[in-house]
Design a protein around this motif. Structure first.
Motif, short mmCIF file in Angstrom:
data_model
loop_
_atom_site.label_atom_id
_atom_site.label_comp_id
_atom_site.label_asym_id
_atom_site.label_seq_id
_atom_site.Cartn_x
_atom_site.Cartn_y
_atom_site.Cartn_z
N TYR A 1 -6.09 -3.01 3.19
CA TYR A 1 -4.92 -2.33 2.63
C TYR A 1 -5.08 -1.97 1.16
O TYR A 1 -4.09 -1.66 0.49
CB TYR A 1 -3.65 -3.16 2.90
N GLN B 1 -9.45 7.23 2.26
CA GLN B 1 -8.51 6.53 1.38
C GLN B 1 -7.09 6.83 1.89
O GLN B 1 -6.76 7.99 2.19
CB GLN B 1 -8.70 7.05 -0.04
N PRO B 2 -6.22 5.82 2.00
CA PRO B 2 -4.85 6.07 2.49
C PRO B 2 -4.12 7.16 1.73
O PRO B 2 -3.41 7.97 2.34
CB PRO B 2 -4.18 4.70 2.33
N TYR B 3 -4.28 7.22 0.41
CA TYR B 3 -3.63 8.27 -0.36
C TYR B 3 -4.08 9.66 0.11
O TYR B 3 -3.27 10.58 0.23
CB TYR B 3 -3.93 8.11 -1.86
N ASP C 1 -6.23 0.82 -1.50
CA ASP C 1 -6.18 2.28 -1.42
C ASP C 1 -7.55 2.87 -1.70
O ASP C 1 -7.79 3.49 -2.74
CB ASP C 1 -5.13 2.83 -2.41
N LEU D 1 0.84 -1.21 0.00
CA LEU D 1 0.00 0.00 0.00
C LEU D 1 0.87 1.25 0.00
O LEU D 1 0.60 2.21 -0.74
CB LEU D 1 -0.92 0.00 1.23
N ILE E 1 0.92 4.45 -2.72
CA ILE E 1 0.73 5.89 -2.48
C ILE E 1 2.01 6.67 -2.84
O ILE E 1 1.93 7.83 -3.25
CB ILE E 1 0.23 6.20 -1.05
#
Length: 218
Positions: free
Chosen positions: A54, A69-71, A56, A18, A22
């Motif tokens: 995990y 969202q992780p990004y 995104d 992940l 990113i």
């Protein structure tokens, strides 16, 4: 919520992938990337999401809210340019994932949640006990926390129709706010600098989609 609080080699491997994703999308701050690689995102989701935690993308956490969202988390954190020891006001605790990212980077986090059920859920979340520098508040994000002001940074994790004046007032001269602004389904990320003389300088960045920032408590 049923949580998985075991961080396996599989989880660590998925997390590393992940972080690579990113990074490829343009996140360059090594401190942000290292921090997100260290935090088990699956802890913040119902165990039903364990296999996809995990990816995104955002996931529902109840009360019409999402874990971002992780990004998006990485993007906002990178723009915030935090330094250890700073005081950061976060509007919209949600799952508390963003708050933990900031706390792991060495800042003191004051975070407000307007949804009572989410606030209470975080009180029961054992993992958060590791982070004494996160202070949780149930309240109206538009009011901020004047008692604890001024703040070095203000981070808003919901879409505001305009920059809230009360939150600007709680920002230190020389401080900065990161906020998605807009009333439609897509908002513009902005970075607002409060100059030493109190004047405001605004920078405009990419478009995102956040849940709306609402007044009052629920």
């Amino acid at each position: 919520m049923r949580r998985t609080l075991e961080d396996t080699y599989r989880h660590k491997g998925l997390r590393k992938k992940l972080v690579e994703v990113i990074k490829e999308k343009g996140i360059t701050d090594e401190a942000v990337l290292e921090t997100m690689n260290a935090i088990p995102r699956h802890f913040f989701l119902d165990s039903a999401f364990d296999d996809v935690a995990y990816e995104d993308r955002a996931f529902p956490i109840g009360e019409g809210q999402t874990i971002s969202q992780p990004y998006t988390v990485a993007y906002q954190t990178q723009l915030l340019e935090v330094r250890p020891g700073q005081k950061v006001l976060e509007i919209g605790t949600g799952s508390a994932y963003q708050a933990v990212v900031l706390a792991k980077m060495g800042v003191k986090v004051f975070t407000i949640e307007r949804q009572k059920n989410l606030f209470e859920e975080n009180k029961k979340f054992a993992y958060l006990k590791q982070f004494p520098f996160i202070k949780f508040f149930y309240g109206d994000g538009y009011q901020g926390l004047p008692t604890y002001a001024p703040f070095d940074r203000v981070l808003i994790t919901a879409a505001a129709p305009e920059v809230p004046q009360k939150l600007l007032d709680q920002l230190k001269p020389g401080g900065m706010m990161v906020i998605p602004v807009g009333t439609g389904s897509i908002q513009q990320m902005k970075r607002i600098w409060k100059q030493a003389d109190g004047t405001i300088k605004e920078e405009v960045f990419d478009h995102f989609s956040f849940v709306p920032m609402l007044t009052g408590k629920n």
